[in-house]
Design a protein around this motif. Structure first.
Motif, PDB file in Angstrom:
ATOM      1  N   LEU A  97       4.999  -7.606  12.854  1.00 13.00           N
ATOM      2  CA  LEU A  97       4.567  -7.551  11.478  1.00 13.00           C
ATOM      3  C   LEU A  97       3.065  -7.351  11.343  1.00 13.00           C
ATOM      4  CD1 LEU A  97       6.704 -10.466  10.052  1.00 13.00           C
ATOM      5  CD2 LEU A  97       7.178  -8.032   9.962  1.00 13.00           C
ATOM      6  N   PRO A  98       2.667  -6.540  10.355  1.00 20.75           N
ATOM      7  CA  PRO A  98       1.242  -6.366  10.101  1.00 20.75           C
ATOM      8  C   PRO A  98       0.661  -7.604   9.420  1.00 20.75           C
ATOM      9  CG  PRO A  98       2.514  -5.207   8.452  1.00 20.75           C
ATOM     10  CD  PRO A  98       3.504  -5.751   9.470  1.00 20.75           C
ATOM     11  N   ILE A  99      -0.663  -7.702   9.424  1.00 18.40           N
ATOM     12  CA  ILE A  99      -1.324  -8.807   8.749  1.00 18.40           C
ATOM     13  C   ILE A  99      -1.574  -8.368   7.313  1.00 18.40           C
ATOM     14  CG2 ILE A  99      -3.330 -10.339   8.787  1.00 18.40           C
ATOM     15  CD1 ILE A  99      -3.718  -9.555  11.702  1.00 18.40           C
ATOM     16  N   THR A 100      -0.651  -8.661   6.427  1.00 20.70           N
ATOM     17  CA  THR A 100      -0.804  -8.309   5.016  1.00 20.70           C
ATOM     18  C   THR A 100      -0.132  -9.375   4.178  1.00 20.70           C
ATOM     19  OG1 THR A 100       1.228  -7.030   5.070  1.00 20.70           O
ATOM     20  CG2 THR A 100      -0.812  -5.810   5.421  1.00 20.70           C
ATOM     21  N   GLY A 101      -0.338  -9.287   2.879  1.00 21.90           N
ATOM     22  CA  GLY A 101       0.332 -10.215   1.984  1.00 21.90           C
ATOM     23  C   GLY A 101      -0.633 -11.188   1.344  1.00 21.90           C
ATOM     24  N   LYS A 102      -0.097 -12.202   0.693  1.00 17.74           N
ATOM     25  CA  LYS A 102      -0.906 -13.228   0.037  1.00 17.74           C
ATOM     26  C   LYS A 102      -1.163 -14.374   0.998  1.00 17.74           C
ATOM     27  CE  LYS A 102      -1.457 -11.707  -4.144  1.00 17.74           C
ATOM     28  NZ  LYS A 102      -2.776 -11.434  -4.667  1.00 17.74           N
ATOM     29  N   TYR A 103      -2.354 -14.939   0.905  1.00 16.91           N
ATOM     30  CA  TYR A 103      -2.750 -16.038   1.780  1.00 16.91           C
ATOM     31  C   TYR A 103      -3.090 -17.256   0.953  1.00 16.91           C
ATOM     32  CZ  TYR A 103      -2.761 -12.488   5.313  1.00 16.91           C
ATOM     33  OH  TYR A 103      -2.358 -11.490   6.159  1.00 16.91           O
ATOM     34  N   ARG A 104      -2.987 -18.420   1.561  1.00 18.44           N
ATOM     35  CA  ARG A 104      -3.247 -19.672   0.846  1.00 18.44           C
ATOM     36  C   ARG A 104      -4.671 -19.774   0.339  1.00 18.44           C
ATOM     37  NH1 ARG A 104      -0.047 -24.209   4.381  1.00 18.44           N
ATOM     38  NH2 ARG A 104       1.928 -23.136   4.310  1.00 18.44           N
ATOM     39  N   ASP A 105      -5.626 -19.430   1.215  1.00 12.66           N
ATOM     40  CA  ASP A 105      -7.003 -19.562   0.741  1.00 12.66           C
ATOM     41  C   ASP A 105      -7.543 -18.186   0.347  1.00 12.66           C
ATOM     42  OD1 ASP A 105      -9.257 -18.679   2.825  1.00 12.66           O
ATOM     43  OD2 ASP A 105      -7.540 -19.438   3.973  1.00 12.66           O
ATOM     44  N   PRO A 106      -8.333 -18.137  -0.714  1.00 12.70           N
ATOM     45  CA  PRO A 106      -8.819 -16.858  -1.251  1.00 12.70           C
ATOM     46  C   PRO A 106      -9.685 -16.067  -0.278  1.00 12.70           C
ATOM     47  CG  PRO A 106      -9.323 -18.691  -2.747  1.00 12.70           C
ATOM     48  CD  PRO A 106      -8.725 -19.272  -1.516  1.00 12.70           C
ATOM     49  N   ALA A 126      -9.656  -2.201   7.439  1.00  7.63           N
ATOM     50  CA  ALA A 126      -8.837  -1.402   8.352  1.00  7.63           C
ATOM     51  C   ALA A 126      -7.364  -1.601   8.024  1.00  7.63           C
ATOM     52  CB  ALA A 126      -9.115  -1.816   9.791  1.00  7.63           C
ATOM     53  N   LYS A 127      -6.650  -0.505   7.883  1.00  7.77           N
ATOM     54  CA  LYS A 127      -5.203  -0.533   7.637  1.00  7.77           C
ATOM     55  C   LYS A 127      -4.537   0.485   8.545  1.00  7.77           C
ATOM     56  CE  LYS A 127      -5.137  -3.241   3.961  1.00  7.77           C
ATOM     57  NZ  LYS A 127      -5.569  -4.546   4.389  1.00  7.77           N
ATOM     58  N   ILE A 128      -3.477   0.066   9.194  1.00  9.62           N
ATOM     59  CA  ILE A 128      -2.708   0.994  10.030  1.00  9.62           C
ATOM     60  C   ILE A 128      -1.734   1.727   9.132  1.00  9.62           C
ATOM     61  CG2 ILE A 128      -1.051   1.200  11.913  1.00  9.62           C
ATOM     62  CD1 ILE A 128      -2.504  -1.137  13.258  1.00  9.62           C
ATOM     63  N   LEU A 129      -1.837   3.057   9.118  1.00 15.29           N
ATOM     64  CA  LEU A 129      -1.007   3.890   8.254  1.00 15.29           C
ATOM     65  C   LEU A 129       0.275   4.335   8.935  1.00 15.29           C
ATOM     66  CD1 LEU A 129      -3.848   6.217   6.917  1.00 15.29           C
ATOM     67  CD2 LEU A 129      -2.971   4.115   5.874  1.00 15.29           C
ATOM     68  N   CYS A 189      -1.019   5.389  17.018  1.00 15.32           N
ATOM     69  CA  CYS A 189      -1.482   4.492  15.973  1.00 15.32           C
ATOM     70  C   CYS A 189      -2.506   5.254  15.126  1.00 15.32           C
ATOM     71  CB  CYS A 189      -2.122   3.277  16.635  1.00 15.32           C
ATOM     72  SG  CYS A 189      -2.324   1.871  15.578  1.00 15.32           S
ATOM     73  N   VAL A 190      -2.308   5.309  13.800  1.00 22.05           N
ATOM     74  CA  VAL A 190      -3.255   5.953  12.888  1.00 22.05           C
ATOM     75  C   VAL A 190      -3.734   4.898  11.907  1.00 22.05           C
ATOM     76  CG1 VAL A 190      -3.578   7.744  11.131  1.00 22.05           C
ATOM     77  CG2 VAL A 190      -2.095   8.181  13.099  1.00 22.05           C
ATOM     78  N   ALA A 191      -5.068   4.794  11.767  1.00 27.87           N
ATOM     79  CA  ALA A 191      -5.633   3.767  10.889  1.00 27.87           C
ATOM     80  C   ALA A 191      -6.706   4.369   9.985  1.00 27.87           C
ATOM     81  CB  ALA A 191      -6.226   2.640  11.722  1.00 27.87           C
ATOM     82  N   ARG A 192      -6.926   3.687   8.840  1.00 29.56           N
ATOM     83  CA  ARG A 192      -7.942   4.124   7.889  1.00 29.56           C
ATOM     84  C   ARG A 192      -8.763   2.925   7.453  1.00 29.56           C
ATOM     85  NH1 ARG A 192      -5.407   6.803   3.115  1.00 29.56           N
ATOM     86  NH2 ARG A 192      -4.906   4.681   2.517  1.00 29.56           N
TER      87      ARG A 192
END
Length: 171
Positions: A49-58, A70-73, A92-95
């Protein structure tokens, strides 16, 4: 049979059951440790799984979901089976802004130059990069979990690929 003989027989049965239980425990523990271990690295790899989504601390949420981060496309398929002696390829392609750097890992350890590992990179536009890891020829030692990690000053994104080998039989 006397009372003493009966007691001795019962003790022998209890000891026998204990020894069998102990042997079973040892054998099942050895069986659980067969195959590839983590002998070279103490790192634990999060698979897939990628590191994305909502997190507990802002602060974490802002870091991982930064617009210029950086985001892997695009990434290779998660579960990859290769034939021994053939080439293994991961893409792996990233932007991101600034353009991210891509680092490759195997079983939690960063990959450095090796005679059969080759990394090719192409800059795409002003904010993207494509990286390809080629392993040629693929051996039994190349089975494991590979990871592509893209990072810039705003965030890190990663993808994992699990590999195992098969043996080709000529007919």
């Amino acid at each position: 049979m006397t009372k003493v003989e009966c007691t001795m027989g019962l003790k022998n049965i209890v000891i026998g059951v204990f020894v069998i239980t102990l042997l079973f425990t040892i054998i099942s523990d050895v069986h659980g440790k067969r195959g590839r271990g983590r002998s070279r690295s103490k790192s634990r790899v999060q698979i897939g799984l990628p590191i994305t989504g909502k997190y507990r601390d802002p602060e974490s949420d802002q870091y991982y979901n930064h617009n210029d981060g950086a985001k892997i496309l695009m990434a290779s398929h998660f579960d990859y089976e290769y034939v021994l002696g053939h080439k293994i390829v991961f893409v792996c392609v990233a932007r991101g802004n600034p353009r991210p750097q891509i680092t490759w890992f195997k079983d939690g350890t960063e990959l450095y130059y090796h005679y059969n590992h080759h990394v090719h990179e192409w800059n795409i536009g002003h904010d993207s990069i494509k990286s390809k890891l080629e392993i040629d020829p693929g051996t039994q030692m190349d089975a494991g979990v590979y990871e592509c990690s893209a990072d810039n000053k705003y965030s890190i994104d990663r993808r994992s690929f699990k590999t195992d080998f098969s043996i080709a039989f000529e007919s």
